[in-house]
Design a protein around this motif. Structure first.
Motif, PDB file in Angstrom:
ATOM      1  N   HIS A   1       0.784  -1.131   0.048  1.00  0.00           N
ATOM      2  CA  HIS A   1       0.060   0.077   0.056  1.00  0.00           C
ATOM      3  C   HIS A   1       0.876   1.289  -0.003  1.00  0.00           C
ATOM      4  O   HIS A   1       0.410   2.200   0.362  1.00  0.00           O
ATOM      5  CB  HIS A   1      -0.771  -0.163   1.217  1.00  0.00           C
ATOM      6  CG  HIS A   1      -2.077  -1.166   1.014  1.00  0.00           C
ATOM      7  ND1 HIS A   1      -3.378  -0.651   0.328  1.00  0.00           N
ATOM      8  CD2 HIS A   1      -2.364  -2.397   1.296  1.00  0.00           C
ATOM      9  CE1 HIS A   1      -3.933  -1.579   0.118  1.00  0.00           C
ATOM     10  NE2 HIS A   1      -3.530  -2.733   0.951  1.00  0.00           N
ATOM     11  N   LYS A   2       1.985   1.035  -0.597  1.00  0.00           N
ATOM     12  CA  LYS A   2       2.793   2.277  -0.552  1.00  0.00           C
ATOM     13  C   LYS A   2       2.454   3.404  -1.656  1.00  0.00           C
ATOM     14  O   LYS A   2       1.931   2.901  -2.599  1.00  0.00           O
ATOM     15  CB  LYS A   2       4.319   2.113  -0.759  1.00  0.00           C
ATOM     16  CG  LYS A   2       5.153   1.324   0.229  1.00  0.00           C
ATOM     17  CD  LYS A   2       6.344   1.236  -0.285  1.00  0.00           C
ATOM     18  CE  LYS A   2       7.175   0.146   0.970  1.00  0.00           C
ATOM     19  NZ  LYS A   2       8.392  -0.277   0.530  1.00  0.00           N
TER      20      LYS A   2
ATOM     21  N   ARG B   1      -1.726   5.692   5.792  1.00  0.00           N
ATOM     22  CA  ARG B   1      -0.964   6.858   5.708  1.00  0.00           C
ATOM     23  C   ARG B   1      -0.329   7.109   7.201  1.00  0.00           C
ATOM     24  O   ARG B   1       0.883   7.759   7.172  1.00  0.00           O
ATOM     25  CB  ARG B   1      -1.752   7.973   5.122  1.00  0.00           C
ATOM     26  CG  ARG B   1      -2.311   7.859   3.872  1.00  0.00           C
ATOM     27  CD  ARG B   1      -1.444   7.898   2.935  1.00  0.00           C
ATOM     28  NE  ARG B   1      -0.557   6.426   2.805  1.00  0.00           N
ATOM     29  CZ  ARG B   1      -1.046   5.205   2.106  1.00  0.00           C
ATOM     30  NH1 ARG B   1      -2.143   5.137   1.671  1.00  0.00           N
ATOM     31  NH2 ARG B   1      -0.282   4.023   2.212  1.00  0.00           N
ATOM     32  N   ALA B   2      -0.928   6.880   8.140  1.00  0.00           N
ATOM     33  CA  ALA B   2      -0.447   7.199   9.606  1.00  0.00           C
ATOM     34  C   ALA B   2       0.874   6.543   9.787  1.00  0.00           C
ATOM     35  O   ALA B   2       1.715   6.930  10.857  1.00  0.00           O
ATOM     36  CB  ALA B   2      -1.450   7.258  10.564  1.00  0.00           C
ATOM     37  N   LYS B   3       0.848   5.354   9.225  1.00  0.00           N
ATOM     38  CA  LYS B   3       2.015   4.344   9.455  1.00  0.00           C
ATOM     39  C   LYS B   3       3.432   5.002   9.164  1.00  0.00           C
ATOM     40  O   LYS B   3       3.386   5.640   8.490  1.00  0.00           O
ATOM     41  CB  LYS B   3       1.689   3.143   9.164  1.00  0.00           C
ATOM     42  CG  LYS B   3       0.792   2.250   9.575  1.00  0.00           C
ATOM     43  CD  LYS B   3       0.534   0.758   9.009  1.00  0.00           C
ATOM     44  CE  LYS B   3      -0.780   0.213   9.415  1.00  0.00           C
ATOM     45  NZ  LYS B   3      -1.218  -0.698   8.310  1.00  0.00           N
ATOM     46  N   GLY B   4       4.317   4.567   9.778  1.00  0.00           N
ATOM     47  CA  GLY B   4       5.873   4.961   9.392  1.00  0.00           C
ATOM     48  C   GLY B   4       6.267   6.316   9.863  1.00  0.00           C
ATOM     49  O   GLY B   4       5.429   7.095  10.403  1.00  0.00           O
ATOM     50  N   LYS B   5       7.282   6.694   9.439  1.00  0.00           N
ATOM     51  CA  LYS B   5       7.716   7.865   9.710  1.00  0.00           C
ATOM     52  C   LYS B   5       7.432   8.945   8.942  1.00  0.00           C
ATOM     53  O   LYS B   5       7.213   8.989   7.793  1.00  0.00           O
ATOM     54  CB  LYS B   5       9.401   7.702   9.651  1.00  0.00           C
ATOM     55  CG  LYS B   5       9.972   6.826  10.559  1.00  0.00           C
ATOM     56  CD  LYS B   5      11.682   6.994  10.581  1.00  0.00           C
ATOM     57  CE  LYS B   5      12.278   5.794  10.984  1.00  0.00           C
ATOM     58  NZ  LYS B   5      13.488   5.408  10.210  1.00  0.00           N
TER      59      LYS B   5
ATOM     60  N   ALA C   1      -4.017   0.354 -12.016  1.00  0.00           N
ATOM     61  CA  ALA C   1      -3.928  -1.052 -12.419  1.00  0.00           C
ATOM     62  C   ALA C   1      -2.683  -1.360 -13.354  1.00  0.00           C
ATOM     63  O   ALA C   1      -1.903  -2.359 -12.947  1.00  0.00           O
ATOM     64  CB  ALA C   1      -4.951  -2.028 -13.012  1.00  0.00           C
ATOM     65  N   THR C   2      -2.377  -0.547 -14.299  1.00  0.00           N
ATOM     66  CA  THR C   2      -1.334  -1.020 -15.067  1.00  0.00           C
ATOM     67  C   THR C   2       0.064  -0.322 -14.201  1.00  0.00           C
ATOM     68  O   THR C   2       1.153  -1.267 -14.252  1.00  0.00           O
ATOM     69  CB  THR C   2      -1.255   0.021 -16.330  1.00  0.00           C
ATOM     70  OG1 THR C   2      -1.554   1.375 -16.010  1.00  0.00           O
ATOM     71  CG2 THR C   2      -2.353  -0.482 -17.326  1.00  0.00           C
ATOM     72  N   SER C   3      -0.118   0.496 -13.363  1.00  0.00           N
ATOM     73  CA  SER C   3       1.090   0.996 -12.498  1.00  0.00           C
ATOM     74  C   SER C   3       1.490  -0.134 -11.621  1.00  0.00           C
ATOM     75  O   SER C   3       2.822  -0.464 -11.398  1.00  0.00           O
ATOM     76  CB  SER C   3       0.698   2.130 -11.614  1.00  0.00           C
ATOM     77  OG  SER C   3       0.429   3.243 -12.432  1.00  0.00           O
ATOM     78  N   ARG C   4       0.703  -0.590 -10.744  1.00  0.00           N
ATOM     79  CA  ARG C   4       0.693  -1.786 -10.131  1.00  0.00           C
ATOM     80  C   ARG C   4       1.283  -3.082 -10.763  1.00  0.00           C
ATOM     81  O   ARG C   4       2.497  -3.592 -10.226  1.00  0.00           O
ATOM     82  CB  ARG C   4      -0.679  -1.921  -9.477  1.00  0.00           C
ATOM     83  CG  ARG C   4      -0.521  -3.269  -8.348  1.00  0.00           C
ATOM     84  CD  ARG C   4      -1.937  -3.439  -7.598  1.00  0.00           C
ATOM     85  NE  ARG C   4      -3.044  -3.619  -8.676  1.00  0.00           N
ATOM     86  CZ  ARG C   4      -4.021  -2.653  -8.958  1.00  0.00           C
ATOM     87  NH1 ARG C   4      -4.149  -1.667  -8.312  1.00  0.00           N
ATOM     88  NH2 ARG C   4      -5.030  -3.344  -9.666  1.00  0.00           N
ATOM     89  N   ARG C   5       0.788  -3.241 -11.801  1.00  0.00           N
ATOM     90  CA  ARG C   5       1.337  -4.506 -12.520  1.00  0.00           C
ATOM     91  C   ARG C   5       2.736  -4.218 -13.179  1.00  0.00           C
ATOM     92  O   ARG C   5       3.658  -5.250 -13.103  1.00  0.00           O
ATOM     93  CB  ARG C   5       0.407  -4.746 -13.718  1.00  0.00           C
ATOM     94  CG  ARG C   5       0.674  -6.016 -14.625  1.00  0.00           C
ATOM     95  CD  ARG C   5      -0.336  -6.643 -15.404  1.00  0.00           C
ATOM     96  NE  ARG C   5      -1.080  -5.376 -16.075  1.00  0.00           N
ATOM     97  CZ  ARG C   5      -0.598  -4.917 -17.254  1.00  0.00           C
ATOM     98  NH1 ARG C   5       0.305  -5.483 -17.891  1.00  0.00           N
ATOM     99  NH2 ARG C   5      -1.394  -3.916 -17.937  1.00  0.00           N
TER     100      ARG C   5
END
Ligand code: UTP
Length: 508
Positions: free
Chosen positions: A134-135, A198-202, A452-456
Motif C-alpha cells: 500500500h505504498k 498513511r499514519a504508519k511509518g515515519k 492497475a497498469t502502474s501496479r502491474r
C-alpha cells in the motif's frame, strides 16, 4: 483595517483597466474589509498586461517561416541504454553516484497537476496504487532517494555529504495536502482506511525533513473565450496552475535556486505520476554530466507508428518536441535507414529531465517567455453581468498552461542530449482511473495508464529482477509478480542472496 492605501488601490485599478479587465473590480466596494484585503493581495500578484500578452501568444502563435526541417536528433546528441556498451553504462553509473556522493545532485519533482483524469481528491503523489505494501507514489519515490543516498555514501570520501535534496513543486490546490501528507497528518481528502495506512511509518518517509522542500508554482487567471479574466466569486479571481512549465519561474520566485546554489551542480526532474521513475538515476545523471549538456531528456521507444506521444526531434537544427498531431502519417511510418526494424522518429517524450544547475540559474527573464498553450475547460465562475455563480456543463473558458519542455528549442544541439531508456523499466504513468463498475456488475474497459497498469508494471519489474539472479516467484500474486521495495533494491542490484530461492512473499 485596509492593508492598502487609496493610492495603491487606484494604481492597481489603472493596471487592470489598461489591460481591459476593469470588470474584476465590479463588486470590490461591496466586500467586507478582510475580503477586500485578500482580493487586493491576489490581484496584486498578477500582472494583467503579461497575462494579456500570454493569451495573445497562445491564440495567435507566431507563424514559422518556410517549411520546418524535422529530423531525428543526430547521433552525437543521443544514447540508448538498449544498445550502449556495459562499460559506458557502468562509467555513467559510477560518475552519477560520485556526484551524488559529493552532494552535488538535487531532485525536482513536478507535482502541481490536479490529476483531473484520475479524479482523486488528494494530490496524485498520495495515491495508493494498491501494491501489497500500500505504498503511495510519494513513499516509493522517497524510498528510492533513500536507497540512492545509501549506495552513493558507500563509495563517497565523506559519506555524510551523500544527501539528495528533494524539491517538490506543488500548486495552490496541491500544496496544503502535500505538506500535511509528508507530516503524516490526517487528510480530509482521504478515506478513514487510507488515513490509517498513511499514519504508519515515519514522517517524510524517513528522509530528513530539512532536505525536503515543498514549494509552489504560480497561477494564471482563467479567461473567457473573449479574453476577460473570470471571477470565482465576487472577491476572487478564478485561477489555475500555470502548467508544469511554471517550474522555471517558481524555482526563481520561491527561492529554490538560492537554496541550491551553494552545492548543487546537477538537477534531476521528473513527474509525480510515473511510478517507475528512477529518481536521481545515477546512469542518466552521469551520462548528461559527462556530456556537459545544459539539458538532458529521457525518452522511451515509441511503441508503433500510431502511438499518440510527443516526440523529441531536431527541428531546423535545434532540439524540440513535436506533438503526435503535428506530424504527418508518412513521417510517423518512416523507418530508421540504419535499423529498418524500428521507427525513424521513435524518441517518445516522458518528461524526465536533467539540468545543469548553471543553466537553470542563468535563465533570468527567459522564464517568462515559455509559449503558453490553450486548454479549453469547464470553469465554474461568477457571472458579473448576471450577478450569479455558474457551474458550466461544457467548456466555457480557457486555462493557459506552459510546458516544461518548451525551452528545449532555445538550445543548440550540442547543449542537449537525449537518453533512451527501457519503457518497462522506467515509464508507467498514472493518468486515468480504474474502470467503473456498470449496473450489470461488469466493468468498463480497462484504460491504459491506470492504477492497475502502474501496479502491474512495478510487480513485473520485481519479478524480472529476482529472476535475473536465479530466483523464482511463487506467491500466488494475481499479477504473477513481486513487489520489490526500493529499500531492498533501487534498480535490481543487491538481490544475489535470493539466488536459487523460491520467493513466496508478496513483497521483499
Ligand atoms: P499532466 O499534464 O498529466 O496533468 O501532468 P495532471 O494534473 O497530472 O493530470 P490531468 O491532465 O489533470 O488529468 C504531467 C506532470 O506535470 C505536473 C503533474 O503533477 C505531473 O507530474 N504538473 C502539471 C505540474 O506540476 N503543474 C501543472 O500545472 C500541471
Amino acid at each position: 483595517m485596509a492593508q492598502f492605501t487609496p493610492a495603491e488601490l487606484q494604481s492597481l485599478k489603472a493596471q487592470y483597466e489598461k489591460a481591459g479587465q476593469s470588470h474584476v473590480f465590479t463588486y470590490f466596494d461591496s466586500l467586507a474589509e478582510p475580503e477586500q484585503n485578500a482580493f487586493f493581495e491576489q490581484l496584486q500578484k498578477i500582472d494583467p498586461a503579461r497575462v494579456q500578452k500570454l493569451r495573445e501568444l497562445a491564440l495567435n502563435p507566431p507563424k514559422e517561416e518556410g517549411q520546418a526541417v524535422v529530423e531525428p536528433l543526430p547521433d552525437s546528441a543521443t544514447a540508448s541504454i538498449i544498445d550502449s556498451s556495459p562499460e559506458d553504462i557502468q562509467r555513467w553509473y559510477n560518475l552519477g553516484l560520485e556526484l551524488i556522493g559529493k552532494g552535488e545532485v538535487a531532485v525536482v519533482l513536478l507535482a502541481g497537476g490536479q490529476g483531473t483524469r484520475l479524479g482523486s481528491k488528494a494530490p496524485k503523489g498520495c495515491f495508493d496504487i494498491k501494491l501489497p505494501s500500500h505504498k503511495t507514489l510519494f513513499q516509493i519515490q522517497a524510498e528510492r532517494i533513500l536507497k540512492v543516498q545509501e549506495l552513493a555514501a558507500k563509495g563517497a570520501a565523506d559519506p555524510s555529504k551523500a544527501v539528495i535534496p528533494w524539491f517538490i513543486m506543488t500548486s495552490g490546490p496541491t500544496r496544503g495536502p502535500t505538506e500535511r501528507f509528508f507530516k503524516k497528518e490526517k487528510l480530509d481528502e482521504l478515506s478513514e482506511e487510507e488515513n490509517a495506512f498513511r499514519a504508519k511509518g515515519k514522517p517524510y518517509f524517513g528522509l530528513d525533513p530539512k532536505n525536503v522542500t515543498i514549494f509552489e508554482q504560480g497561477v494564471l487567471p482563467c479567461i473567457t473565450n473573449d479574453g476577460k479574466f473570470m471571477l470565482a466569486s465576487k472577491g476572487k479571481l478564478a485561477v489555475a496552475p500555470d502548467g508544469n512549465g511554471g517550474l522555471y519561474k517558481a524555482l526563481q520566485d520561491e527561492g529554490v535556486l538560492d537554496k541550491m546554489r551553494p552545492n548543487i551542480k546537477h538537477v534531476y526532474a521528473y513527474c509525480v505520476d510515473n511510478c517507475l521513475s528512477k529518481v536521481a538515476d545515477p546512469v542518466f545523471i552521469g551520462f548528461a554530466a559527462e556530456k556537459k549538456v545544459k539539458i538532458g531528456t529521457k525518452v522511451v521507444r515509441k511503441r508503433d507508428a500510431q502511438e499518440s506521444v510527443g516526440l523529441i526531434i531536431s527541428k531546423n537544427g535545434r532540439p524540440d518536441v513535436v506533438e503526435y498531431s503535428e506530424i504527418d502519417d508518412a513521417t510517423c511510418q518512416a523507418v530508421d535507414p540504419k535499423q529498418p526494424s524500428i521507427l525513424k522518429f521513435r524518441a517518445a517524450n516522458i518528461v524526465n529531465h536533467y539540468y545543469s544547475f548553471e543553466y537553470l540559474d542563468g535563465m533570468g527573464d527567459a522564464v517568462n517567455s515559455l509559449p503558453p498553450h490553450v486548454a479549453k475547460k469547464k470553469i465554474p465562475f461568477f457571472d458579473t453581468e448576471k450577478g450569479e455563480a455558474v457551474d458550466p456543463k461544457s467548456p466555457n473558458g480557457i486555462k493557459l498552461e506552459q510546458f516544461v519542455f518548451d525551452n528545449f528549442k532555445w538550445l543548440n544541439l550540442n547543449e542537449f542530449a537525449c537518453f533512451e531508456v527501457k519503457r518497462e523499466e522506467e515509464f508507467s504513468p498514472l493518468k486515468n482511473a480504474d474502470p467503473a463498475k456498470k449496473a450489470d456488475g461488469t466493468f468498463e474497459k480497462q484504460p491504459e495508464d491506470s492504477p492497475a497498469t502502474s501496479r502491474r508494471h512495478i510487480k513485473e519489474q520485481g519479478r524480472r529482477w529476482v529472476e535475473a539472479v536465479g530466483a523464482t516467484v511463487n506467491n500466488g500474486d494475481v499479477d504473477e509478480g513481486l513487489e520489490v521495495s526500493p529499500l531492498t533494491s533501487y534498480s535490481g542490484e543487491g538481490l544475489e542472496a535470493f539466488k536459487g530461492q523460491t520467493i513466496d512473499k508478496a513483497t521483499i
